[in-house]
Scaffold this motif. Structure first.
Motif, mmCIF file in Angstrom:
data_model
loop_
_atom_site.group_PDB
_atom_site.id
_atom_site.type_symbol
_atom_site.label_atom_id
_atom_site.label_comp_id
_atom_site.label_asym_id
_atom_site.label_seq_id
_atom_site.Cartn_x
_atom_site.Cartn_y
_atom_site.Cartn_z
ATOM 1 N N ASP A 23 -3.627 -73.007 11.803
ATOM 2 C CA ASP A 23 -3.228 -71.616 11.997
ATOM 3 C C ASP A 23 -4.502 -70.502 12.330
ATOM 4 O OD1 ASP A 23 -0.893 -72.418 10.792
ATOM 5 O OD2 ASP A 23 -1.596 -72.165 8.830
ATOM 6 N N LEU A 24 -5.772 -71.095 11.830
ATOM 7 C CA LEU A 24 -6.905 -70.063 12.011
ATOM 8 C C LEU A 24 -7.479 -70.446 13.469
ATOM 9 C CD1 LEU A 24 -8.576 -67.631 11.333
ATOM 10 C CD2 LEU A 24 -10.072 -69.390 10.068
ATOM 11 N N LEU A 25 -7.936 -71.716 13.762
ATOM 12 C CA LEU A 25 -8.580 -72.216 14.991
ATOM 13 C C LEU A 25 -7.571 -72.202 15.971
ATOM 14 C CD1 LEU A 25 -11.261 -74.535 14.006
ATOM 15 C CD2 LEU A 25 -11.527 -71.901 14.246
ATOM 16 N N GLY A 26 -6.243 -72.298 15.742
ATOM 17 C CA GLY A 26 -5.308 -72.392 16.954
ATOM 18 C C GLY A 26 -5.177 -73.732 17.556
ATOM 19 N N CYS A 27 -5.597 -74.880 16.725
ATOM 20 C CA CYS A 27 -5.645 -76.420 17.155
ATOM 21 C C CYS A 27 -4.132 -76.796 17.047
ATOM 22 C CB CYS A 27 -6.457 -77.241 16.362
ATOM 23 S SG CYS A 27 -8.170 -76.786 16.589
ATOM 24 N N PRO A 28 -3.479 -77.341 18.308
ATOM 25 C CA PRO A 28 -2.108 -77.790 18.002
ATOM 26 C C PRO A 28 -2.023 -79.108 17.075
ATOM 27 C CG PRO A 28 -2.381 -77.146 20.309
ATOM 28 C CD PRO A 28 -3.893 -77.227 19.630
ATOM 29 N N LEU A 29 -0.941 -79.361 16.509
ATOM 30 C CA LEU A 29 -0.808 -80.414 15.603
ATOM 31 C C LEU A 29 -0.270 -81.589 16.270
ATOM 32 C CD1 LEU A 29 1.207 -78.904 12.725
ATOM 33 C CD2 LEU A 29 -1.094 -79.577 12.539
ATOM 34 N N GLY A 30 -0.802 -83.006 16.095
ATOM 35 C CA GLY A 30 -0.379 -83.986 16.374
ATOM 36 C C GLY A 30 0.523 -84.906 15.353
ATOM 37 N N ARG A 31 0.089 -86.290 15.453
ATOM 38 C CA ARG A 31 0.743 -87.060 14.527
ATOM 39 C C ARG A 31 0.046 -86.877 12.926
ATOM 40 N NH1 ARG A 31 -1.133 -92.419 16.048
ATOM 41 N NH2 ARG A 31 -2.992 -91.147 17.143
ATOM 42 N N HIS A 32 0.928 -87.275 12.188
ATOM 43 C CA HIS A 32 0.386 -86.849 10.777
ATOM 44 C C HIS A 32 1.115 -87.591 9.789
ATOM 45 C CE1 HIS A 32 3.680 -83.929 11.293
ATOM 46 N NE2 HIS A 32 3.967 -84.094 10.068
ATOM 47 N N SER A 33 0.586 -87.898 8.474
ATOM 48 C CA SER A 33 1.204 -88.414 7.370
ATOM 49 C C SER A 33 0.745 -87.672 6.198
ATOM 50 C CB SER A 33 0.736 -89.787 7.325
ATOM 51 O OG SER A 33 -0.431 -89.778 6.691
ATOM 52 N N ASP A 34 1.001 -88.168 5.097
ATOM 53 C CA ASP A 34 0.588 -87.479 3.699
ATOM 54 C C ASP A 34 -0.907 -87.727 3.513
ATOM 55 O OD1 ASP A 34 0.923 -89.881 3.110
ATOM 56 O OD2 ASP A 34 1.972 -89.414 1.166
ATOM 57 N N GLN A 35 -1.571 -88.582 4.191
ATOM 58 C CA GLN A 35 -2.829 -88.970 4.197
ATOM 59 C C GLN A 35 -3.859 -88.468 5.311
ATOM 60 O OE1 GLN A 35 -4.288 -90.674 1.436
ATOM 61 N NE2 GLN A 35 -2.215 -89.987 0.695
ATOM 62 N N TRP A 36 -3.320 -87.976 6.300
ATOM 63 C CA TRP A 36 -4.045 -87.714 7.478
ATOM 64 C C TRP A 36 -3.412 -86.750 8.658
ATOM 65 C CZ3 TRP A 36 -1.780 -89.224 12.058
ATOM 66 C CH2 TRP A 36 -1.152 -90.520 11.945
ATOM 67 N N ILE A 37 -3.881 -85.702 9.202
ATOM 68 C CA ILE A 37 -3.475 -85.197 10.446
ATOM 69 C C ILE A 37 -4.394 -85.371 11.534
ATOM 70 C CG2 ILE A 37 -2.714 -82.792 11.128
ATOM 71 C CD1 ILE A 37 -2.582 -82.002 7.949
ATOM 72 N N ASP A 38 -3.644 -85.295 12.863
ATOM 73 C CA ASP A 38 -4.444 -85.278 13.802
ATOM 74 C C ASP A 38 -4.213 -83.749 14.676
ATOM 75 O OD1 ASP A 38 -4.641 -87.813 14.054
ATOM 76 O OD2 ASP A 38 -3.309 -88.204 15.694
ATOM 77 N N PHE A 39 -5.418 -83.207 14.983
ATOM 78 C CA PHE A 39 -5.415 -82.102 15.835
ATOM 79 C C PHE A 39 -5.758 -82.333 17.279
ATOM 80 C CE2 PHE A 39 -6.098 -81.175 11.422
ATOM 81 C CZ PHE A 39 -5.121 -80.087 11.155
ATOM 82 N N ASP A 40 -5.272 -81.348 18.161
ATOM 83 C CA ASP A 40 -5.851 -81.168 19.542
ATOM 84 C C ASP A 40 -7.180 -79.954 19.261
ATOM 85 O OD1 ASP A 40 -6.603 -80.301 21.842
ATOM 86 O OD2 ASP A 40 -4.426 -80.342 22.629
ATOM 87 N N PHE A 41 -7.996 -80.529 19.286
ATOM 88 C CA PHE A 41 -9.503 -79.815 18.857
ATOM 89 C C PHE A 41 -10.127 -79.621 20.198
ATOM 90 C CE2 PHE A 41 -13.848 -79.056 17.603
ATOM 91 C CZ PHE A 41 -13.740 -78.216 16.738
#
Length: 140
Positions: A23-41
């Motif tokens: 939301d703040l840095l604008g990094c798109p979301l990738g795959r995720h679970s309830d234990q981790w999230i991938d971001f396009d940094f």
């Protein structure tokens, strides 16, 4: 060749990590679970892993500043770097190290600033007017 890096970091709250990186840095979301999230940094793969005990870091002096030893970040185009610093300032995110020019007039001259994410991970964003100075020798 510009090959993206992969970095995994600990976070104490995935919702806060999503709010900060997406939301703040604008990094798109990738795959995720309830234990981790991938971001396009900024073209690189950043994975935030939920943990109860994120690590803390020591500091080293760099050009007169106490720089967190454990940190990561990105090299951005100058205009993107300036816009991101204004976005973070406008959102009330405190700077660990305010935006400044480091190694002024020396090899490796760069703009830099540091912030922390909600889990205390230190991030450095830097820029070079001359990107060929990224790996310049002579700066101490």
């Amino acid at each position: 060749m510009n090959i993206p890096f992969h970095l995994a970091i600990p976070v104490s709250d995935l919702g806060a990590a999503k709010a900060f990186y997406h939301d703040l840095l604008g990094c798109p979301l990738g795959r995720h679970s309830d234990q981790w999230i991938d971001f396009d940094f900024f073209g690189h793969q950043l994975v935030t892993h939920l943990t109860r005990e994120p690590e803390t870091a020591a500091h080293n002096e760099v050009d007169g500043d106490a720089v967190p030893v454990r940190h990561f970040g990105c090299v951005l185009e100058w205009s993107v770097w300036e816009a991101l610093s204004k976005t973070l300032e406008g959102a009330g995110v405190p700077f660990l190290l305010e935006p400044k020019i480091r190694f002024a007039g020396q090899p490796g001259e760069q703009g830099t600033f540091f912030v922390k994410d909600p889990s205390g991970n230190a991030l450095e964003f830097k820029t070079f007017r001359d990107r060929d100075q990224l790996f310049a020798t002579g700066a101490t």
